[in-house]
Design a protein around this motif. Structure first.
Motif, short mmCIF file in Angstrom:
data_model
loop_
_atom_site.label_atom_id
_atom_site.label_comp_id
_atom_site.label_asym_id
_atom_site.label_seq_id
_atom_site.Cartn_x
_atom_site.Cartn_y
_atom_site.Cartn_z
N ALA A 13 1.81 15.90 -7.17
CA ALA A 13 2.48 17.14 -7.57
C ALA A 13 4.00 16.94 -7.58
CB ALA A 13 2.10 18.27 -6.62
N ILE A 14 4.51 16.21 -6.60
CA ILE A 14 5.95 15.93 -6.56
C ILE A 14 6.38 15.15 -7.79
CG2 ILE A 14 7.75 14.63 -5.35
CD1 ILE A 14 6.37 15.31 -2.73
N TRP A 15 5.60 14.13 -8.14
CA TRP A 15 5.97 13.29 -9.29
C TRP A 15 5.77 14.03 -10.61
CZ3 TRP A 15 8.94 9.25 -9.40
CH2 TRP A 15 9.09 8.46 -8.27
N MET A 41 1.91 7.47 -12.24
CA MET A 41 1.08 7.41 -13.45
C MET A 41 0.10 8.57 -13.52
SD MET A 41 0.23 3.43 -14.31
CE MET A 41 -0.85 3.18 -12.92
N THR A 42 -0.47 8.96 -12.37
CA THR A 42 -1.45 10.04 -12.36
C THR A 42 -0.85 11.35 -12.86
OG1 THR A 42 -2.53 9.02 -10.45
CG2 THR A 42 -3.10 11.30 -10.92
N ALA A 61 0.83 -1.20 0.00
CA ALA A 61 0.00 0.00 0.00
C ALA A 61 0.86 1.26 0.00
CB ALA A 61 -0.93 0.00 1.22
N TRP A 62 1.94 1.24 0.77
CA TRP A 62 2.85 2.39 0.84
C TRP A 62 3.48 2.66 -0.53
CZ3 TRP A 62 3.73 6.10 4.36
CH2 TRP A 62 4.90 6.86 4.25
N PHE A 63 3.89 1.61 -1.21
CA PHE A 63 4.45 1.75 -2.56
C PHE A 63 3.42 2.32 -3.53
CE2 PHE A 63 4.16 -0.58 -6.62
CZ PHE A 63 5.16 0.08 -7.33
N MET A 64 2.21 1.80 -3.46
CA MET A 64 1.19 2.23 -4.42
C MET A 64 0.80 3.69 -4.22
SD MET A 64 -1.21 -1.16 -4.90
CE MET A 64 -1.79 -0.66 -6.51
N VAL A 65 0.70 4.12 -2.96
CA VAL A 65 0.27 5.50 -2.70
C VAL A 65 1.38 6.51 -2.94
CG1 VAL A 65 0.82 5.55 -0.23
CG2 VAL A 65 -1.01 6.98 -1.11
N ASN A 66 2.64 6.09 -2.85
CA ASN A 66 3.73 7.04 -2.98
C ASN A 66 4.54 6.92 -4.27
OD1 ASN A 66 3.67 8.53 -0.37
ND2 ASN A 66 3.92 6.48 0.48
N ILE A 67 4.34 5.84 -5.02
CA ILE A 67 5.05 5.70 -6.30
C ILE A 67 4.09 5.35 -7.43
CG2 ILE A 67 6.78 4.41 -7.60
CD1 ILE A 67 8.38 4.03 -5.10
N TYR A 68 3.37 4.24 -7.31
CA TYR A 68 2.59 3.70 -8.42
C TYR A 68 1.47 4.64 -8.86
CZ TYR A 68 -0.09 0.35 -11.20
OH TYR A 68 -0.76 -0.28 -12.21
N ILE A 73 6.43 17.25 -11.04
CA ILE A 73 7.67 18.04 -11.15
C ILE A 73 8.83 17.12 -11.55
CG2 ILE A 73 9.37 19.38 -9.85
CD1 ILE A 73 7.03 20.40 -8.12
N TYR A 74 8.87 15.94 -10.94
CA TYR A 74 9.94 14.99 -11.30
C TYR A 74 9.86 14.61 -12.77
CZ TYR A 74 12.64 10.84 -11.96
OH TYR A 74 13.55 9.95 -12.49
N PHE A 75 8.66 14.28 -13.25
CA PHE A 75 8.50 13.85 -14.64
C PHE A 75 8.96 14.95 -15.60
CE2 PHE A 75 5.98 13.71 -18.57
CZ PHE A 75 6.34 12.46 -19.04
N TYR A 76 8.59 16.18 -15.29
CA TYR A 76 9.02 17.29 -16.15
C TYR A 76 10.53 17.41 -16.15
CZ TYR A 76 9.70 22.00 -17.96
OH TYR A 76 10.13 23.07 -18.70
N GLY A 77 11.14 17.40 -14.97
CA GLY A 77 12.59 17.56 -14.88
C GLY A 77 13.37 16.41 -15.45
N ALA A 78 12.84 15.19 -15.32
CA ALA A 78 13.58 14.01 -15.76
C ALA A 78 13.37 13.68 -17.23
CB ALA A 78 13.17 12.80 -14.91
N ASN A 79 12.19 14.00 -17.78
CA ASN A 79 11.85 13.54 -19.12
C ASN A 79 11.62 14.64 -20.15
OD1 ASN A 79 11.36 10.42 -18.71
ND2 ASN A 79 10.39 11.43 -16.98
N LEU A 80 11.33 15.86 -19.72
CA LEU A 80 10.99 16.93 -20.66
C LEU A 80 12.03 18.04 -20.70
CD1 LEU A 80 7.18 17.21 -19.86
CD2 LEU A 80 8.30 15.80 -21.58
N THR A 81 13.14 17.86 -19.99
CA THR A 81 14.25 18.80 -20.01
C THR A 81 15.51 18.02 -20.34
OG1 THR A 81 14.82 18.51 -17.67
CG2 THR A 81 13.11 20.12 -18.18
N ASN A 82 16.66 18.65 -20.17
CA ASN A 82 17.92 17.94 -20.38
C ASN A 82 18.22 16.97 -19.25
OD1 ASN A 82 18.48 19.24 -22.83
ND2 ASN A 82 19.38 21.01 -21.76
#
Length: 465
Positions: A345-347, A103-104, A92-99, A349-358
């Motif tokens: 919201a954290i993820w 994706m959302t 449950a901890w993994f699903m609520v904080n990563i999974y 920001i991460y997705f933008y920084g990791a995949n949509l920038t350098n």
């Protein structure tokens, strides 16, 4: 502790499965599949069916479990009933904080991206990111203030997203047969398949479709709010999965009736829509994709907003009294929802920084929407193994054969995710000067999140296991 009321029926549950799985993938993965098979339609259809069967096998296994276990949140309930409270907590901890949030957040951006196309916005521009943030907050707001409205929206979005799929499946097939395009695409191969052989091309195509089938497990998150869950949840998982597979295969065939395989490989499915439905077809397709993605976003947000409640309902994790609260007016897990939005919201920001920038995060840049497959399917396996040990009253098929097949399906999903994203050996990376370890560094983040989960566990729960 307040409990969630039974407010959703079978139709909503089916739409959760269909609406969460079918997002943008169905509209652009046809191009990837054809490219992998070199334009071999039969291999492409086989790829969609094979991956669909893997999803159906796992959903049937959980459907059997759903007839036996019922508590708060389907998959977490199954983990607790088989592997114990500790394993259920970490799942449950993994699903609520990563999974869920991984994706959302990406679906919020994908929804904004396809809407931005209509206005000529850059997919990495500030307009799209602002719109992605708005979609994320809007989805959260609807789920937090009116769960019933969110359920109705899920049904509406599912119906809307199936319209272009059904139209293309029917009209595309008829037009393709009439003008000979479909027959030509089935009888001629454009180029050599990936890897040079039919088997390697099929495998590459199957890998390409894996991620288009992800998200169905989210439907189990409404277990506590589903009327007659021991009957309706299994039906929803099985019926929803069959609808998804059928829609994907028929759409794939219909698209092949709208353009030659060579054109589809180079330009994608939009060309097929334009050829069949005119210039307006491409625009309508984009609008349908936006609605489709928003429906998927809503389904994922349903899971994200209920994650901490699933932990708190077991009197575990950080502040169970706080996250276990249910609003009396809306019958919604308000505090759990706030945490879900925060992590999303954290993820984002991460997705933008990791995949949509350098790449803001160096070696820790990875696709946060797809790599969690590596761990979610791996975490299903112990549940299936313990099921075989404990459920002695079950027949041979439901106790051994089905879970064994499901374990094989999970292992393949994990392998496909690793194969698609790669994990470069250190020696090879050093020789080429390319230090790309996406799977490895994702697993490091996964381990850190699990360790944080261990820190926040209630000591008394540990001693009672």
């Amino acid at each position: 502790m307040e409990k969630l009321t039974k407010k959703y029926g079978l139709i909503t549950a089916i739409c959760m499965v269909v609406g969460t799985v079918i997002g943008s993938g169905v509209f652009f993965k046809a191009q990837n599949v054809l490219a992998a098979t070199g334009g071999n339609m039969l291999l492409g259809i086989a790829a969609w069916i094979i991956t669909g069967l893997l999803m159906i096998i796992c959903s049937v296994q959980f459907a059997v479990m759903a007839t036996k276990y019922e508590k708060v949140s389907g998959i977490v309930d199954y983990a607790e009933a088989t592997c114990g409270k500790g394993y259920a907590y970490y799942l449950a901890w993994f699903m609520v904080n990563i999974y869920y949030p991984g994706m959302t957040s990406v679906l919020a951006w994908v929804s904004a991206r396809y809407l931005g196309v209509l206005f000529g916005w850059s997919m990495v521009g500030p307009e799209v990111m602002a719109l992605a943030g708005f979609f994320l907050i809007a989805s959260y707001t609807m789920n937090a203030l009116s769960p019933k409205l969110a359920g109705k929206f899920q049904i509406s979005a599912t119906v809307v997203k199936l319209i272009p799929i059904i139209l293309m499946a029917i009209v595309g097939t008829i037009v393709g047969l009439a003008n000979g395009t479909l027959t030509n695409n089935f009888t001629k191969v454009v180029t050599e398949a990936v890897g040079g052989t039919a088997s390697s091309g099929l495998f590459a195509a199957v890998v390409a479709t894996v991620f288009a089938y992800e998200g169905w497990i989210v439907a189990t998150s409404i277990n506590a709010e589903l009327k007659n869950p021991k009957k309706n949840l299994p039906l929803a998982l099985i019926i929803g999965s069959l609808i998804v597979v059928s829609a994907y295969v028929l759409y794939f065939i219909g698209v092949a009736g709208g353009a030659t395989n060579a054109v589809l490989i180079s330009e994608g499915a939009t060309t097929a829509f334009t050829n069949i439905f005119g210039a307006i077809g491409g625009t309508v397709l984009n609008i349908c994709i936006v609605i489709s993605c928003l429906g998927t976003l809503n389904g994922l947000m349903v899971g994200a907003t209920r994650g901490m409640y699933a932990i708190a309902a077991r009197n575990d994790g950080p502040m169970p009294e706080t996250f276990g609260q249910v609003d009396k007016a809306t019958n919604m897990t308000t505090n759990s929802s706030i945490w879900g939005l925060f992590v999303c919201a954290i993820w984002l920001i991460y997705f933008y920084g990791a995949n949509l920038t350098n790449g803001w995060f160096g070696v820790f840049n990875f696709d946060s929407s797809e790599l969690p497959i590596v761990t979610i399917y791996a975490m299903y396996i112990p549940i299936f193994i313990v099921w075989m040990k404990k459920e002695k009253e079950m027949g041979v098929f439901t106790r051994f054969i089905l879970p064994i097949i499901a374990i094989i399906a999970c292992l393949f999903m994990v392998f496909a995710a690793v194969y698609a994203h790669g994990i470069t050996p250190y020696i090879a990376a050093k020789a080429t000067g390319s230090f790309s370890f996406p799977v490895l560094f994702y697993l490091i983040i996964f381990a850190i999140v699990i360790i944080l989960g261990a820190i926040f566990r209630k000591p008394k729960t540990k001693s009672n296991e």
